[in-house]
Design an enzyme around this catalytic site. Sequence first.
Site, PDB file in Angstrom:
ATOM      1  CB  SER A  17      -0.940  -0.051   1.214  1.00  0.00           C
ATOM      2  OG  SER A  17      -1.740   1.098   1.247  1.00  0.00           O
ATOM      3  CE1 TYR A  19       1.051   4.770  -6.073  1.00  0.00           C
ATOM      4  CE2 TYR A  19       0.490   6.006  -4.097  1.00  0.00           C
ATOM      5  CZ  TYR A  19       1.333   5.147  -4.779  1.00  0.00           C
ATOM      6  OH  TYR A  19       2.469   4.657  -4.153  1.00  0.00           O
ATOM      7  CE  LYS A  60       0.189   1.850  -4.046  1.00  0.00           C
ATOM      8  NZ  LYS A  60       0.878   0.565  -4.309  1.00  0.00           N
TER       9      LYS A  60
HETATM   10  N1  LIG Z   1       8.645   5.155  -3.729  1.00  0.00           N
HETATM   11  C1  LIG Z   1       7.751   5.602  -2.890  1.00  0.00           C
HETATM   12  O1  LIG Z   1       7.838   6.695  -2.352  1.00  0.00           O
HETATM   13  C2  LIG Z   1       6.586   4.721  -2.518  1.00  0.00           C
HETATM   14  C3  LIG Z   1       5.820   5.065  -1.410  1.00  0.00           C
HETATM   15  C4  LIG Z   1       4.738   4.274  -1.073  1.00  0.00           C
HETATM   16  C5  LIG Z   1       4.433   3.155  -1.821  1.00  0.00           C
HETATM   17  N2  LIG Z   1       5.195   2.844  -2.895  1.00  0.00           N
HETATM   18  C6  LIG Z   1       4.822   1.650  -3.666  1.00  0.00           C
HETATM   19  O2  LIG Z   1       5.915   0.768  -3.774  1.00  0.00           O
HETATM   20  C7  LIG Z   1       5.763  -0.036  -4.945  1.00  0.00           C
HETATM   21  C8  LIG Z   1       7.072  -0.072  -5.672  1.00  0.00           C
HETATM   22  O3  LIG Z   1       7.356   1.231  -6.128  1.00  0.00           O
HETATM   23  P1  LIG Z   1       8.809   1.836  -6.250  1.00  0.00           P
HETATM   24  O4  LIG Z   1       8.807   3.118  -5.553  1.00  0.00           O
HETATM   25  O5  LIG Z   1       9.835   0.816  -5.900  1.00  0.00           O
HETATM   26  O6  LIG Z   1       8.799   2.182  -7.817  1.00  0.00           O
HETATM   27  P2  LIG Z   1       9.709   1.762  -9.029  1.00  0.00           P
HETATM   28  O7  LIG Z   1       9.115   2.475 -10.187  1.00  0.00           O
HETATM   29  O8  LIG Z   1      11.146   1.960  -8.707  1.00  0.00           O
HETATM   30  O9  LIG Z   1       9.430   0.195  -9.176  1.00  0.00           O
HETATM   31  C9  LIG Z   1       8.200  -0.316  -9.617  1.00  0.00           C
HETATM   32  C10 LIG Z   1       8.475  -1.515 -10.518  1.00  0.00           C
HETATM   33  O10 LIG Z   1       7.201  -2.041 -10.925  1.00  0.00           O
HETATM   34  C11 LIG Z   1       7.302  -2.403 -12.291  1.00  0.00           C
HETATM   35  N3  LIG Z   1       5.986  -2.422 -12.913  1.00  0.00           N
HETATM   36  C12 LIG Z   1       5.146  -1.370 -13.169  1.00  0.00           C
HETATM   37  N4  LIG Z   1       4.021  -1.802 -13.764  1.00  0.00           N
HETATM   38  C13 LIG Z   1       4.138  -3.147 -13.890  1.00  0.00           C
HETATM   39  C14 LIG Z   1       3.299  -4.161 -14.422  1.00  0.00           C
HETATM   40  N5  LIG Z   1       2.112  -3.882 -14.984  1.00  0.00           N
HETATM   41  N6  LIG Z   1       3.724  -5.447 -14.367  1.00  0.00           N
HETATM   42  C15 LIG Z   1       4.927  -5.751 -13.825  1.00  0.00           C
HETATM   43  N7  LIG Z   1       5.766  -4.826 -13.308  1.00  0.00           N
HETATM   44  C16 LIG Z   1       5.385  -3.548 -13.350  1.00  0.00           C
HETATM   45  C17 LIG Z   1       8.213  -1.331 -12.902  1.00  0.00           C
HETATM   46  O11 LIG Z   1       8.778  -1.770 -14.132  1.00  0.00           O
HETATM   47  C18 LIG Z   1       9.240  -1.144 -11.806  1.00  0.00           C
HETATM   48  O12 LIG Z   1      10.351  -2.013 -11.962  1.00  0.00           O
HETATM   49  C19 LIG Z   1       4.584   0.558  -5.723  1.00  0.00           C
HETATM   50  O13 LIG Z   1       3.443  -0.243  -5.500  1.00  0.00           O
HETATM   51  C20 LIG Z   1       4.411   1.921  -5.099  1.00  0.00           C
HETATM   52  O14 LIG Z   1       3.087   2.381  -5.189  1.00  0.00           O
HETATM   53  C21 LIG Z   1       6.262   3.597  -3.278  1.00  0.00           C
END
Ligand SMILES: NC(=O)c1ccc[n+]([C@@H]2O[C@H](COP(=O)([O-])OP(=O)(O)OC[C@H]3O[C@@H](n4cnc5c(N)ncnc54)[C@H](O)[C@@H]3O)[C@@H](O)[C@H]2O)c1
Length: 273
Positions: free
Chosen positions: A140, A154, A158
């Site tokens: 989330s 989004y 979440k």
């Molecule tokens: N970075 C933040 O600040 C943050 C905060 C809260 C939650 N999140 C959550 O963490 C998770 C990971 O995000 P992150 O920050 O590491 O981002 P990121 O963009 O670095 O990594 C996300 C990965 O998901 C892959 N991806 C996207 N769509 C896809 C699909 N349809 N099928 C397969 N792979 C797919 C992308 O290619 C990428 O490698 C997400 O769910 C995001 O919402 C991130």
Amino acid sequence: MSKPVAIITGGASGIGLAVTTHLHKLGYRVVIFDLNSEAGHETVSSLGVDALFIRTDVSDYTQQARSFKQAFEWGGNRLDFCHAYAGIDDRQSLGVGKEINTKTLDVNLEAVVQGLWLFKYYARRSEGVGERVARFVATSSAAGLYSMPTNPQYTASKYGIVGLTRAAGPVFAKESITVNCICPGVIATNLCPPEILQCFPKEHITPLSTVIKAIDAFLGDDGMTGLVVELSQENICFRDMVEGANESQKWLGTKGDEIWDKAYESVAERKGY
Ligand SMILES: NC(=O)c1ccc[n+]([C@@H]2O[C@H](COP(=O)([O-])OP(=O)(O)OC[C@H]3O[C@@H](n4cnc5c(N)ncnc54)[C@H](O)[C@@H]3O)[C@@H](O)[C@H]2O)c1
């Protein structure tokens, strides 16, 4: 005894990559499902043995189901852990009168629901089933506890993950499958463009080590399920559901569930679900 097997969706970048590397260090055989083939292949070749990349669009059920099957067979008919990380931010245009792009809901929520049931299917068929707990962790966000007005889909996706975790956690636990989720604050990854990231004061960026802390907490306790964990700075903070607004809601929140259980059982029997 064979090694435990973990699937990490979105494991080619950011948070998913950090968790993939951590689980591999802990002795897991890791399988990355991601759209990014270049980063996925690079990661598994840097990990060496016991790592597999399968290019998968998790929002396409057929692809995700095929990848689960491949990962299960590659792991020696075993699946112990799945962390669903793949996620994107909002893609809707601001145009009025046009159907909006709801891909965010497909990737961040629907694909996770499908992934959870696929995980259950294979965890039930795993070598040594019943002798150990299988773990599903969903992703989330702080946006799933508060809100992110720039990204309404989004935020909705979440919140959906929080609800899914709380509802499925206790039910799946009856089959020795735990379901928990993490709600990170801002973490420096590719999700957030560098020009936006640099606007945040450093002290408000949560380090990846806090995610690992949460993963280790889940791994260290077989009894944890249905839990929602906020990650902010160095802290992991377990967040309770809101309290019932009055005595009626408090009653419904406990006794009401028993009624729903019985009622749904009889409906399921009648309709042959
Ligand atoms: N970075 C933040 O600040 C943050 C905060 C809260 C939650 N999140 C959550 O963490 C998770 C990971 O995000 P992150 O920050 O590491 O981002 P990121 O963009 O670095 O990594 C996300 C990965 O998901 C892959 N991806 C996207 N769509 C896809 C699909 N349809 N099928 C397969 N792979 C797919 C992308 O290619 C990428 O490698 C997400 O769910 C995001 O919402 C991130």
